[in-house]
Design a protein around this motif. Structure first.
Motif, mmCIF file in Angstrom:
data_model
loop_
_atom_site.group_PDB
_atom_site.id
_atom_site.type_symbol
_atom_site.label_atom_id
_atom_site.label_comp_id
_atom_site.label_asym_id
_atom_site.label_seq_id
_atom_site.Cartn_x
_atom_site.Cartn_y
_atom_site.Cartn_z
ATOM 1 N N ASP A 13 0.832 -1.105 -0.023
ATOM 2 C CA ASP A 13 -0.212 0.166 -0.027
ATOM 3 C C ASP A 13 1.044 1.412 0.133
ATOM 4 O O ASP A 13 2.007 1.189 0.123
ATOM 5 C CB ASP A 13 -0.845 -0.073 1.129
ATOM 6 N N GLY A 14 0.108 2.642 -0.335
ATOM 7 C CA GLY A 14 0.797 3.820 0.023
ATOM 8 C C GLY A 14 1.906 3.761 -0.992
ATOM 9 O O GLY A 14 2.018 3.600 -2.316
ATOM 10 N N GLY A 78 -2.853 2.023 6.265
ATOM 11 C CA GLY A 78 -3.254 3.201 5.505
ATOM 12 C C GLY A 78 -4.550 3.842 6.456
ATOM 13 O O GLY A 78 -5.205 2.881 6.667
ATOM 14 N N LYS A 80 -7.457 4.258 5.301
ATOM 15 C CA LYS A 80 -8.671 3.718 4.577
ATOM 16 C C LYS A 80 -9.060 2.497 5.396
ATOM 17 O O LYS A 80 -10.305 2.027 5.408
ATOM 18 C CB LYS A 80 -8.111 3.415 3.344
ATOM 19 N N SER A 291 3.858 3.159 5.243
ATOM 20 C CA SER A 291 3.140 3.146 3.612
ATOM 21 C C SER A 291 3.128 4.626 3.408
ATOM 22 O O SER A 291 2.850 4.930 2.208
ATOM 23 C CB SER A 291 1.945 2.499 3.745
ATOM 24 N N PRO A 293 1.066 7.314 3.610
ATOM 25 C CA PRO A 293 -0.239 7.574 2.727
ATOM 26 C C PRO A 293 -0.134 9.148 2.247
ATOM 27 O O PRO A 293 -0.815 9.314 1.114
ATOM 28 C CB PRO A 293 -1.282 6.922 3.189
ATOM 29 N N ASP A 294 0.386 10.001 3.041
ATOM 30 C CA ASP A 294 0.273 11.320 2.710
ATOM 31 C C ASP A 294 1.050 11.704 1.454
ATOM 32 O O ASP A 294 0.869 12.621 0.775
ATOM 33 C CB ASP A 294 0.699 12.140 3.851
ATOM 34 N N ALA A 296 1.958 9.116 -1.037
ATOM 35 C CA ALA A 296 1.608 8.293 -1.824
ATOM 36 C C ALA A 296 1.203 8.604 -3.213
ATOM 37 O O ALA A 296 0.200 9.659 -3.266
ATOM 38 C CB ALA A 296 0.725 7.144 -1.447
#
Length: 370
Positions: A13-14, A78, A80, A291, A293-294, A296
């Motif tokens: 992920d990410g 993440g 989500k 990961s 996510p900020d 990604a």
């Protein structure tokens, strides 16, 4: 080396897919320039697997991991999936891989490149030349112990339970890895636990001591309480060479050591299982960072930790020390030339993207292989 050495890519992920893409470029480079070929397959893990299969690790993906010579993992998790139960969250896929592959020894090197001495929050004289290795037990302890869970006690009161538990076998096998690695380094091991307040820590100290007396008397052994170890890592990190510790303390201490190098984006890791009759181990390699996510999908992530994780795979799974050294030297040279991703940016340096960092490392590999 035979061309049928199998690597399973689990980008996750990410920023996982972005940093893993740079590893694939290096594998392609090795095929062209070094005549070293791998069978590479790809699968899903973590949130990506939840979205596709409804579980963080599908049975078919696990079967493929078991059939591979090494697994390269990017990152999982993440926001989500943060509201899911612990057994369904992305991280459960990672824990399942470690458990089912029997990856009990987590190797986390913390090395400060000369070019990044000023990136550390510690004084240069404290971290310059730092090169330590933390060996963390990975499949036991409080993360896996039973009973565990949250109990409803009534009247609005609840109780969270996690059990710290270790057996003789679990302690001795990870300590043996640490002693064997120390013999190839500076021949010194610090074992860290809390033998003063925890029975599991007392057993840990007793078993590490017994193994040392039986098989590794040539290796210098020191025992240290983990809280003192955390302080000493900041006070005088160069007193250490190899540190062996349990799952919980290893999780904390290795992240602390990572930040001494300037960025989690710089730290690789390996997770190893028992050797088979031919000396081959099940293994998974992954960067220490998460990961992120900020950032990604923005081509901003630092791929160096993932590339150095691949170098560890070359060394520990495929006995390709020369090729591993080429990657490590290329990274060192690129950093020395002033290239920086955002996480390690410094005044006067050239800020670059994930892809450009990969480009720079590939160019340096070309020079080194010429």
């Amino acid at each position: 080396m035979p061309a049928n050495k199998k690597i399973l890519f689990l980008a996750g992920d990410g920023i996982g897919p972005e940093v893993m893409r740079q590893v694939r470029r290096v594998i392609d480079w090795m095929d062209r320039r070094r005549g070293v070929t791998f069978d590479v397959s790809e699968g899903l893990v973590g949130g990506a697997a939840i979205d596709q299969y409804g579980v963080p690790l599908a049975d078919a993906t696990l079967a493929e991991a078991l059939a591979s010579d090494a697994v390269m993992l990017g990152a999982v998790g993440g926001p989500k999936w943060d509201t899911m139960s612990f057994d369904k969250r992305p991280e459960a896929g990672l824990l399942a891989l470690r458990k089912e592959l029997g990856l009990y020894a987590n190797l986390r090197p913390a090395q400060v490149f000369d070019a990044l001495v000023d990136a550390s929050t510690l004084k240069p004289e404290i971290v310059k030349g730092l090169d330590i290795l933390i060996v963390r037990e990975l499949t036991g302890g409080v993360y896996f112990g039973e009973p565990r869970g949250i109990e409803d006690l009534g009247n609005g009161e609840k109780r969270g339970i996690n059990t710290q538990v270790y057996t003789t076998t679990e302690i001795r096998r990870v300590a043996r890895v640490a002693f064997e690695l120390a013999r190839k380094r500076s021949n010194k091991v610090h074992s860290m636990e809390k033998a003063n307040v925890m029975e599991s820590g007392l057993l840990w100290r007793q078993e590490v001591t017994r193994l040392h007396q039986e098989e590794f008397q040539d290796v210098e052994l020191h025992h240290m309480y983990a809280d003192n170890g955390a302080m000493q890592l900041i006070r005088n990190p160069k007193q250490f060479d190899v540190i062996v510790t349990d799952n919980l303390f290893g999780d904390i201490l290795s992240d602390e050591a990572a930040m001494m190098t300037g960025s989690l984006g710089m730290l690789p890791s390996a997770a190893l299982g028992d050797p088979d009759a031919n000396g081959n181990r099940k293994a998974m390699y992954e960067p220490v960072h998460g990961s992120a996510p900020d950032i990604a999908g923005k081509d901003l992530a630092n791929p160096i930790a993932t590339l150095l994780s691949f170098a560890m795979a070359l060394r520990y799974s495929f006995n390709l020390d020369t090729d591993a050294g080429l990657i490590e030297k290329a990274v060192q040279n690129v950093l020395g030339g002033g290239m920086r991703t955002a996480d390690i940016m410094a005044p006067g340096m050239a800020r670059c993207s994930t892809t450009v960092m990969g480009d720079s490392i590939l160019r340096e590999l070309d020079k080194l292989a010429a």
